[in-house]
Design an enzyme around this catalytic site. Structure first.
Site, PDB file in Angstrom:
ATOM      1  N   ARG A  75       0.850  -1.196   0.000  1.00  0.00           N
ATOM      2  CA  ARG A  75       0.000   0.000   0.000  1.00  0.00           C
ATOM      3  C   ARG A  75       0.883   1.242   0.000  1.00  0.00           C
ATOM      4  NH1 ARG A  75      -2.649   2.754   4.919  1.00  0.00           N
ATOM      5  NH2 ARG A  75      -3.821   4.399   3.869  1.00  0.00           N
ATOM      6  N   HIS A 118      -2.889  11.011   1.268  1.00  0.00           N
ATOM      7  CA  HIS A 118      -2.321  10.752   2.594  1.00  0.00           C
ATOM      8  C   HIS A 118      -1.634  12.048   3.050  1.00  0.00           C
ATOM      9  CE1 HIS A 118      -0.897   7.296   5.363  1.00  0.00           C
ATOM     10  NE2 HIS A 118      -0.531   8.417   5.956  1.00  0.00           N
ATOM     11  N   GLU A 163      -7.295   8.450   6.816  1.00  0.00           N
ATOM     12  CA  GLU A 163      -7.490   9.131   8.103  1.00  0.00           C
ATOM     13  C   GLU A 163      -7.939  10.583   7.975  1.00  0.00           C
ATOM     14  OE1 GLU A 163      -4.044   8.605  10.621  1.00  0.00           O
ATOM     15  OE2 GLU A 163      -4.263   6.430  10.647  1.00  0.00           O
ATOM     16  N   ASN A 293      -7.371   1.924  10.183  1.00  0.00           N
ATOM     17  CA  ASN A 293      -6.048   1.971  10.789  1.00  0.00           C
ATOM     18  C   ASN A 293      -6.239   1.864  12.292  1.00  0.00           C
ATOM     19  OD1 ASN A 293      -5.134   2.414   8.240  1.00  0.00           O
ATOM     20  ND2 ASN A 293      -4.548   4.557   8.572  1.00  0.00           N
ATOM     21  N   TYR A 295      -4.338   1.445  16.023  1.00  0.00           N
ATOM     22  CA  TYR A 295      -3.101   1.470  16.821  1.00  0.00           C
ATOM     23  C   TYR A 295      -3.338   1.225  18.305  1.00  0.00           C
ATOM     24  CZ  TYR A 295      -0.706   2.924  12.678  1.00  0.00           C
ATOM     25  OH  TYR A 295      -0.176   2.920  11.425  1.00  0.00           O
ATOM     26  N   GLU A 351      -3.692  -0.254   8.250  1.00  0.00           N
ATOM     27  CA  GLU A 351      -2.482   0.033   9.022  1.00  0.00           C
ATOM     28  C   GLU A 351      -2.631  -0.539  10.414  1.00  0.00           C
ATOM     29  OE1 GLU A 351      -1.272   4.168   9.319  1.00  0.00           O
ATOM     30  OE2 GLU A 351      -1.685   4.477   7.199  1.00  0.00           O
TER      31      GLU A 351
HETATM   32  S1  NCW Z   1       0.126   9.835  13.311  1.00  0.00           S
HETATM   33  C1  NCW Z   1      -0.814   8.617  12.802  1.00  0.00           C
HETATM   34  N1  NCW Z   1      -0.287   7.628  12.044  1.00  0.00           N
HETATM   35  C2  NCW Z   1       1.062   7.304  11.909  1.00  0.00           C
HETATM   36  C3  NCW Z   1       1.543   7.821  10.574  1.00  0.00           C
HETATM   37  O1  NCW Z   1       2.845   7.448  10.308  1.00  0.00           O
HETATM   38  C4  NCW Z   1       0.687   7.373   9.417  1.00  0.00           C
HETATM   39  O2  NCW Z   1       0.933   8.158   8.302  1.00  0.00           O
HETATM   40  C5  NCW Z   1      -0.776   7.464   9.803  1.00  0.00           C
HETATM   41  O3  NCW Z   1      -1.575   6.877   8.806  1.00  0.00           O
HETATM   42  C6  NCW Z   1       0.970   5.859  11.963  1.00  0.00           C
HETATM   43  O4  NCW Z   1      -0.304   5.645  11.339  1.00  0.00           O
HETATM   44  C7  NCW Z   1      -1.001   6.854  11.164  1.00  0.00           C
HETATM   45  N2  NCW Z   1      -2.060   8.558  13.150  1.00  0.00           N
HETATM   46  C8  NCW Z   1      -2.646   9.490  14.006  1.00  0.00           C
HETATM   47  C9  NCW Z   1      -3.305   8.806  15.121  1.00  0.00           C
HETATM   48  C10 NCW Z   1      -3.981   9.832  15.898  1.00  0.00           C
HETATM   49  C11 NCW Z   1      -4.005   9.539  17.333  1.00  0.00           C
HETATM   50  C12 NCW Z   1      -5.144  10.198  17.977  1.00  0.00           C
HETATM   51  C13 NCW Z   1      -4.780  10.970  19.177  1.00  0.00           C
HETATM   52  C14 NCW Z   1      -5.986  11.519  19.831  1.00  0.00           C
HETATM   53  C15 NCW Z   1      -5.888  12.948  20.237  1.00  0.00           C
END
Ligand code: NCW
Length: 444
Positions: A75, A118, A163, A293, A295, A351
């Site tokens: 991807r 992105h 996102e 995605n 995490y 992700e």
């Molecule tokens: S920062 C983020 N990420 C990281 C980034 O490397 C990637 O491009 C993104 O698609 C890893 O995966 C995503 N995501 C943001 C998560 C937000 C967390 C929410 C915090 C709440 C205030």
């Protein structure tokens, strides 16, 4: 032992600004992330994506690494300012990079899974108001149509947006991402126009290409829990769930914004007249799959005086290098909820992964046992979900390479391949080896 079916898709993922570098090559113009990262104080250590992983010049080497993992799919995203460096001005040279990438991947038996957006909005678009301007929907459509037209024959699946919460809320409300604004009214407009551009792109793709390849959207979702059973903490959890999850899930799947959040936001949003007739119908256009995605879970508590009455609560869970709770069980709960409340579409985990403080040993090894553990726990959860017929069609490990981690610069390493940013040398971490083994055996 956990088994994966033979048609389950294993993959790995990256995004354009995070890995490509070569910001002035091939007719590319600046994006909002070039501007933002070059603004002092915005990115840790003053890091920029100027060089990143130099993937633009190392495509072939990186394809060989991807191949060595044995993944079914890779991807990646397309840098819009390579394709339209000026408003209305198409740059064929920019498209050639992605055409070559997709063709080479297919030659190696790897399915190209392409994300259109992105987060690297062309700077020219931001100069005209960016996603706050409703015309952004038209600009995005021109970009999307060109990508569909030029690349569809080489691409296996399409994602319109990655996102939207981050692009809209981190970019226009919290100011932590480009373009760095701090205005909720703007953020809701941005979110709406991003979602609308998604819906219209899906409509166009289905109309013109008759659904040749699956198309969908990717949301970042986090299951939210109250820190205690108190009424106040439950209110906080509900509000955060509305802000992060439901504000995007509800329009995409139900064709409406959540009423409780509309009411809460309205203190700062003078009018919702940016939502025009027919918009929500377009946003909820039927897709072929849903990308998630995942995490971490979120533990929230009531905070007197906070903007929406929530704040993150102290949690005793083990954490990744981002300070995020490692929570594979809650990942399963998220999927159960989505199945119950939102959709029966095939789900791709577009992700999942973790940053940790990796150590490159003198012999070139990286023994990232914490990432191996994270990976195994989440793959195990995916396999269990599928035993319960939850229809998780694929899993993409974030990320192929250590890369430019947005506001954290090069400080946070998400890769399964270590990158020495001084030499651009790549080192395969233990997590990559373990992933390759799981893929080969199609079991865990
Ligand atoms: S920062 C983020 N990420 C990281 C980034 O490397 C990637 O491009 C993104 O698609 C890893 O995966 C995503 N995501 C943001 C998560 C937000 C967390 C929410 C915090 C709440 C205030």
């Amino acid at each position: 032992m956990k088994k994966f079916s033979k048609d389950f898709i294993f993959g790995t993922a990256t995004s354009s600004y995070q890995i490509e570098g070569a910001v002035s090559a091939g007719g590319r113009a600046p994006s909002i992330w070039d501007t933002f990262s070059h603004t002092p104080g915005k990115v840790l250590g003053g890091d920029t994506g100027d060089l990143a992983c130099d993937h633009y010049n190392r495509m072939e080497e990186d394809i060989q690494i991807i191949k060595s993992l044995g993944v079914d799919s890779y991807r990646f995203s397309i840098a819009w300012p390579r394709i339209f460096p000026e408003k209305g001005k198409y740059n064929a040279e920019g498209m050639e990079f992605y055409r070559k990438l997709a063709i080479r991947l297919k030659e190696e038996g790897i399915q190209p899974f392409v994300t259109l957006y992105h987060w690297d909005l062309p700077q020219w678009a931001d100069d005209l108001g960016g996603w706050i301007n409703r015309d952004s929907v038209e600009w995005f459509m021109e970009f999307a149509e060109k990508c569909f037209g030029e690349l569809d024959e080489h691409v296996s699946m399409w994602i319109t947006h990655n996102e939207p919460w981050c692009a809209a809320m981190l970019g226009y409300h919290q100011g932590e991402h480009a373009p760095g604004h701090t205005n909720l009214d703007e953020a809701l407009k941005a979110a709406h126009h991003i979602l609308l551009s998604h819906g219209k792109a899906v409509q166009h793709y289905k109309h013109v290409f008759e659904g040749k390849h699956p198309i969908g959207i990717t949301l970042n979702l986090s299951p939210v829990y109250p820190a205690s059973g108190s009424f106040h903490d439950q209110v906080a959890a509900n509000n955060f769930d509305g802000y992060l999850n439901r504000w995007f899930l509800d329009p995409v799947f139900k064709g409406q914004y959540p009423t409780d959040m509309i009411n809460m936001f309205s203190k700062q949003v003078p009018s919702y007249d940016f939502i025009k007739e027919g918009d929500l119908e377009a946003i909820s256009t039927h897709m072929d799959f849903f990308g998630i995605n995942f995490y971490n879970r979120s533990l929230m508590e009531y905070a007197e005086g906070a903007e929406f009455m929530f704040q993150g609560a102290e949690s005793d869970y083990p954490k990744s290098g981002m300070g995020w709770d490692i929570s594979p069980n809650e990942f399963k709960e998220l999927i159960y909820r989505l199945r119950k409340e939102y959709t029966e579409l095939p789900i791709y985990i577009t992700e999942n992964g973790a940053a940790f403080d990796d150590v490159l040993e003198a012999d070139g090894q990286v023994h990232d046992t914490n990432r191996v553990d994270y990976l195994e726990k989440h793959l195990n959860a995916v396999a269990e979900l599928n035993e319960e017929n939850m229809n998780i069609a694929g899993y993409y490990l974030w990320s192929l390479l250590d890369n430019f981690e947005w506001a954290f610069g090069y400080e946070k390493r998400f890769g399964i391949v270590y990158v020495d940013f001084d030499t651009q040398q790549r080192y395969v971490k233990d997590s990559a080896k373990r992933y390759a083994e799981v893929i080969k055996n199609r079991s865990l």
